[in-house]
Design a protein around this motif. Structure first.
Motif, PDB file in Angstrom:
ATOM      1  N   PHE A  85       0.844  -1.205   0.000  1.00 29.14           N
ATOM      2  CA  PHE A  85       0.000   0.000   0.000  1.00 29.14           C
ATOM      3  C   PHE A  85       0.873   1.246   0.000  1.00 29.14           C
ATOM      4  CE2 PHE A  85      -2.364   3.329   2.224  1.00 29.14           C
ATOM      5  CZ  PHE A  85      -3.505   3.387   1.452  1.00 29.14           C
ATOM      6  N   CYS A  86       1.868   1.269   0.884  1.00 27.52           N
ATOM      7  CA  CYS A  86       2.751   2.444   0.974  1.00 27.52           C
ATOM      8  C   CYS A  86       3.548   2.644  -0.312  1.00 27.52           C
ATOM      9  CB  CYS A  86       3.693   2.305   2.163  1.00 27.52           C
ATOM     10  SG  CYS A  86       2.849   2.465   3.744  1.00 27.52           S
ATOM     11  N   SER A  87       4.030   1.564  -0.908  1.00 27.66           N
ATOM     12  CA  SER A  87       4.787   1.731  -2.153  1.00 27.66           C
ATOM     13  C   SER A  87       3.885   2.185  -3.300  1.00 27.66           C
ATOM     14  CB  SER A  87       5.530   0.445  -2.522  1.00 27.66           C
ATOM     15  OG  SER A  87       4.620  -0.578  -2.834  1.00 27.66           O
ATOM     16  N   ALA A  88       2.619   1.742  -3.301  1.00 25.50           N
ATOM     17  CA  ALA A  88       1.686   2.202  -4.341  1.00 25.50           C
ATOM     18  C   ALA A  88       1.397   3.687  -4.186  1.00 25.50           C
ATOM     19  CB  ALA A  88       0.388   1.401  -4.272  1.00 25.50           C
ATOM     20  N   ILE A  89       1.183   4.150  -2.947  1.00 24.50           N
ATOM     21  CA  ILE A  89       0.932   5.571  -2.697  1.00 24.50           C
ATOM     22  C   ILE A  89       2.155   6.387  -3.094  1.00 24.50           C
ATOM     23  CG2 ILE A  89       0.517   7.288  -0.893  1.00 24.50           C
ATOM     24  CD1 ILE A  89      -1.959   5.637  -1.678  1.00 24.50           C
ATOM     25  N   LYS A  90       3.329   5.886  -2.748  1.00 24.02           N
ATOM     26  CA  LYS A  90       4.567   6.587  -3.098  1.00 24.02           C
ATOM     27  C   LYS A  90       4.713   6.694  -4.615  1.00 24.02           C
ATOM     28  CE  LYS A  90       9.539   6.225  -2.617  1.00 24.02           C
ATOM     29  NZ  LYS A  90      10.639   5.364  -2.214  1.00 24.02           N
ATOM     30  N   THR A  91       4.436   5.619  -5.320  1.00 22.64           N
ATOM     31  CA  THR A  91       4.528   5.619  -6.775  1.00 22.64           C
ATOM     32  C   THR A  91       3.551   6.606  -7.403  1.00 22.64           C
ATOM     33  OG1 THR A  91       5.179   3.300  -6.747  1.00 22.64           O
ATOM     34  CG2 THR A  91       4.386   4.158  -8.836  1.00 22.64           C
ATOM     35  N   ILE A  92       2.350   6.652  -6.870  1.00 22.27           N
ATOM     36  CA  ILE A  92       1.312   7.520  -7.437  1.00 22.27           C
ATOM     37  C   ILE A  92       1.628   8.996  -7.209  1.00 22.27           C
ATOM     38  CG2 ILE A  92      -1.108   8.213  -7.215  1.00 22.27           C
ATOM     39  CD1 ILE A  92      -1.718   5.257  -6.588  1.00 22.27           C
ATOM     40  N   TYR A  93       2.050   9.355  -5.993  1.00 23.31           N
ATOM     41  CA  TYR A  93       2.151  10.768  -5.632  1.00 23.31           C
ATOM     42  C   TYR A  93       3.560  11.342  -5.606  1.00 23.31           C
ATOM     43  CZ  TYR A  93      -2.722  10.279  -4.485  1.00 23.31           C
ATOM     44  OH  TYR A  93      -4.069  10.050  -4.563  1.00 23.31           O
ATOM     45  N   THR A  94       4.583  10.553  -5.847  1.00 27.11           N
ATOM     46  CA  THR A  94       5.955  11.061  -5.794  1.00 27.11           C
ATOM     47  C   THR A  94       6.188  12.156  -6.826  1.00 27.11           C
ATOM     48  OG1 THR A  94       6.855   9.039  -4.907  1.00 27.11           O
ATOM     49  CG2 THR A  94       8.387  10.448  -6.075  1.00 27.11           C
ATOM     50  N   ASN A  95       5.780  11.930  -8.029  1.00 23.32           N
ATOM     51  CA  ASN A  95       6.049  12.908  -9.100  1.00 23.32           C
ATOM     52  C   ASN A  95       5.408  14.255  -8.822  1.00 23.32           C
ATOM     53  OD1 ASN A  95       7.517  11.046 -10.498  1.00 23.32           O
ATOM     54  ND2 ASN A  95       5.812  10.380 -11.753  1.00 23.32           N
ATOM     55  N   GLU A  96       4.237  14.258  -8.222  1.00 20.37           N
ATOM     56  CA  GLU A  96       3.535  15.529  -8.004  1.00 20.37           C
ATOM     57  C   GLU A  96       3.939  16.217  -6.705  1.00 20.37           C
ATOM     58  OE1 GLU A  96      -1.029  17.206  -7.766  1.00 20.37           O
ATOM     59  OE2 GLU A  96      -0.629  15.198  -8.493  1.00 20.37           O
ATOM     60  N   TYR A  97       4.063  15.462  -5.634  1.00 20.51           N
ATOM     61  CA  TYR A  97       4.248  16.091  -4.326  1.00 20.51           C
ATOM     62  C   TYR A  97       5.654  15.974  -3.764  1.00 20.51           C
ATOM     63  CZ  TYR A  97      -0.777  16.501  -4.328  1.00 20.51           C
ATOM     64  OH  TYR A  97      -2.058  16.827  -4.658  1.00 20.51           O
ATOM     65  N   LEU A  98       6.437  15.037  -4.213  1.00 23.36           N
ATOM     66  CA  LEU A  98       7.789  14.883  -3.673  1.00 23.36           C
ATOM     67  C   LEU A  98       8.863  15.250  -4.693  1.00 23.36           C
ATOM     68  CD1 LEU A  98       7.410  11.566  -1.667  1.00 23.36           C
ATOM     69  CD2 LEU A  98       7.345  13.894  -0.812  1.00 23.36           C
ATOM     70  N   ARG A  99       8.519  16.080  -5.635  1.00 25.66           N
ATOM     71  CA  ARG A  99       9.485  16.517  -6.633  1.00 25.66           C
ATOM     72  C   ARG A  99      10.268  17.705  -6.077  1.00 25.66           C
ATOM     73  NH1 ARG A  99       7.269  21.134  -8.483  1.00 25.66           N
ATOM     74  NH2 ARG A  99       5.019  21.293  -8.430  1.00 25.66           N
ATOM     75  N   LYS A 100      11.355  18.019  -6.736  1.00 30.67           N
ATOM     76  CA  LYS A 100      12.121  19.206  -6.340  1.00 30.67           C
ATOM     77  C   LYS A 100      11.309  20.441  -6.694  1.00 30.67           C
ATOM     78  CE  LYS A 100      16.729  17.341  -6.726  1.00 30.67           C
ATOM     79  NZ  LYS A 100      18.036  17.432  -7.373  1.00 30.67           N
ATOM     80  N   PRO A 101      11.292  21.433  -5.831  1.00 28.68           N
ATOM     81  CA  PRO A 101      10.512  22.634  -6.138  1.00 28.68           C
ATOM     82  C   PRO A 101      11.129  23.420  -7.298  1.00 28.68           C
ATOM     83  CG  PRO A 101      11.621  22.859  -4.022  1.00 28.68           C
ATOM     84  CD  PRO A 101      11.891  21.485  -4.517  1.00 28.68           C
ATOM     85  N   THR A 102      10.272  23.936  -8.134  1.00 27.04           N
ATOM     86  CA  THR A 102      10.707  24.778  -9.259  1.00 27.04           C
ATOM     87  C   THR A 102      10.952  26.191  -8.723  1.00 27.04           C
ATOM     88  OG1 THR A 102       8.442  25.401  -9.793  1.00 27.04           O
ATOM     89  CG2 THR A 102       9.319  23.431 -10.887  1.00 27.04           C
ATOM     90  N   PRO A 103      11.600  27.063  -9.503  1.00 24.50           N
ATOM     91  CA  PRO A 103      11.793  28.445  -9.051  1.00 24.50           C
ATOM     92  C   PRO A 103      10.466  29.132  -8.705  1.00 24.50           C
ATOM     93  CG  PRO A 103      13.180  28.019 -10.949  1.00 24.50           C
ATOM     94  CD  PRO A 103      12.321  26.800 -10.746  1.00 24.50           C
ATOM     95  N   ARG A 104       9.441  28.834  -9.475  1.00 20.66           N
ATOM     96  CA  ARG A 104       8.125  29.424  -9.188  1.00 20.66           C
ATOM     97  C   ARG A 104       7.606  28.955  -7.825  1.00 20.66           C
ATOM     98  NH1 ARG A 104       2.708  28.457 -12.831  1.00 20.66           N
ATOM     99  NH2 ARG A 104       1.368  29.806 -11.622  1.00 20.66           N
ATOM    100  N   ASP A 105       7.770  27.627  -7.544  1.00 25.18           N
ATOM    101  CA  ASP A 105       7.352  27.084  -6.250  1.00 25.18           C
ATOM    102  C   ASP A 105       8.134  27.746  -5.106  1.00 25.18           C
ATOM    103  OD1 ASP A 105       5.559  25.294  -7.430  1.00 25.18           O
ATOM    104  OD2 ASP A 105       7.036  23.668  -7.496  1.00 25.18           O
ATOM    105  N   MET A 106       9.418  27.953  -5.310  1.00 29.88           N
ATOM    106  CA  MET A 106      10.259  28.559  -4.272  1.00 29.88           C
ATOM    107  C   MET A 106       9.796  29.981  -3.957  1.00 29.88           C
ATOM    108  SD  MET A 106      12.318  26.459  -3.015  1.00 29.88           S
ATOM    109  CE  MET A 106      13.349  27.503  -2.066  1.00 29.88           C
TER     110      MET A 106
END
Length: 115
Positions: A85-106
């Motif tokens: 379950f945890c690995s599935a959640i990580k796979t689903i949401y890593t790209n959106e929420y655990l990505r490096k912040p962009t300059p705009r996000d910063m």
């Protein structure tokens, strides 16, 4: 002679009772349905109880002992379900929420921090 008639009557009644009980037993006996080939692909537990076990562990901080008693699964199954379950959640949401912040996000984050 009277005893013979009574004895005969008792035997006849007993035999009648046995026949009735046999018929009632046949009626009450659960009949087995014909085998139907359902071609089942999943073996073992269905996914819903496994997901519920993982959610219970995460939401309530329940141990495997508590969850396996409620869900009636083995400890290893509960732990494997949690890991999957945890690995599935990580796979689903890593790209959106655990990505490096962009300059705009910063800039947005820094503005929120200043306020």
């Amino acid at each position: 002679m009277e005893e013979d008639e009574d004895d005969h009557h008792r035997r006849r009644r007993a035999s009648h009772s046995r026949r009735i009980m046999k018929v009632v037993g046949q009626i009450a006996k659960p009949r087995r349905a014909a085998n139907i080939n359902r071609i089942r692909k999943r073996r073992g537990l269905i996914p819903e109880p496994k997901i519920m076990a993982a959610l219970r562990m995460l939401a309530y901080g329940a141990s495997t002992d508590q969850v396996d008693e409620i869900a009636r699964m083995g400890k290893t199954t509960v732990l494997e379900s949690l890991m999957r379950f945890c690995s599935a959640i990580k796979t689903i949401y890593t790209n959106e929420y655990l990505r490096k912040p962009t300059p705009r996000d910063m800039r947005r984050i820094l503005r929120k921090g200043e306020m």
